[in-house]
Design a protein around this motif. Structure first.
Motif, mmCIF file in Angstrom:
data_model
loop_
_atom_site.group_PDB
_atom_site.id
_atom_site.type_symbol
_atom_site.label_atom_id
_atom_site.label_comp_id
_atom_site.label_asym_id
_atom_site.label_seq_id
_atom_site.Cartn_x
_atom_site.Cartn_y
_atom_site.Cartn_z
ATOM 1 N N GLU A 50 -63.690 20.301 88.779
ATOM 2 C CA GLU A 50 -63.299 20.440 87.372
ATOM 3 C C GLU A 50 -62.011 21.243 87.260
ATOM 4 O O GLU A 50 -61.108 20.885 86.502
ATOM 5 C CB GLU A 50 -64.417 21.125 86.583
ATOM 6 N N LYS A 78 -53.927 18.141 84.782
ATOM 7 C CA LYS A 78 -53.622 17.722 83.414
ATOM 8 C C LYS A 78 -52.766 18.740 82.655
ATOM 9 O O LYS A 78 -52.020 18.379 81.760
ATOM 10 C CB LYS A 78 -54.916 17.499 82.626
ATOM 11 N N GLU A 114 -59.081 19.016 88.196
ATOM 12 C CA GLU A 114 -58.766 18.054 87.138
ATOM 13 C C GLU A 114 -58.014 18.728 85.997
ATOM 14 O O GLU A 114 -57.030 18.197 85.492
ATOM 15 C CB GLU A 114 -60.046 17.399 86.625
#
Length: 167
Positions: free
Chosen positions: A47, A54, A50
């Motif tokens: 997580e 981004k 990710e």
């Protein structure tokens, strides 16, 4: 009667404890704390990766500990490939803070901080590790003694306390 008094007192104490815990939970949420882990190994780094890919903003602050960079090399590669700048703050090996840490803890004296800082820089600028866009990684040397390592993104801040440090 004595039994009733004991149970009544115990019940009141339990209700008071629950009320205090509820109040603490509410204050924690209002402060923006989403998760807390006693052990950083419990963090789901998938997580974190990710979110790191981004996020436009990505700042990592540490002393000289290379493990995070070794474990997350793909994150830095993805950010470089996407041409996203990343700021990396490392302890300045020439800073007065290094002498302070060394005086407090003999284990720090055994660590060559300059070697570790240079290793992190080499790891993250090696084209085999991050591709040809390592110029999107910006290194800054900080003179201070951090009480925690941190990562800042657009939406989150992670920090890891140095709970056992002397400095």
């Amino acid at each position: 009667v004595l039994h009733w008094m004991y149970e009544h007192g115990l019940r009141q104490a339990m209700l008071k404890d629950f009320a205090q815990l509820a109040q603490l939970h509410l204050q924690t949420q209002q402060a923006g704390i989403v998760h807390y882990y006693d052990n950083s190994n419990q963090i789901d780094m998938t997580e974190a990766t990710e979110l790191g890919v981004k996020s436009k903003l990505f700042i990592v602050g540490v002393h000289y500990y290379e493990f995070f960079f070794q474990q997350q090399i793909d994150l830095f590669k993805q950010r470089c490939e996407a041409k996203q700048e990343t700021a990396i703050l490392l302890l300045d090996p020439e800073a007065a803070g290094v002498n302070y840490l060394t005086a407090l803890d003999a284990n720090v004296a055994q660590v060559n901080i300059a070697t570790k800082v240079n290793y992190i820089k080499q790891l993250l600028t090696d084209p085999q590790n991050v591709g040809s866009h390592s110029n999107y990684l910006k290194f800054y040397l900080h003179p201070g003694i951090l009480r925690y390592s941190f990562i800042v993104t657009d939406d989150y801040i992670w920090f890891s306390l140095f709970a056992n440090s002397k400095g």
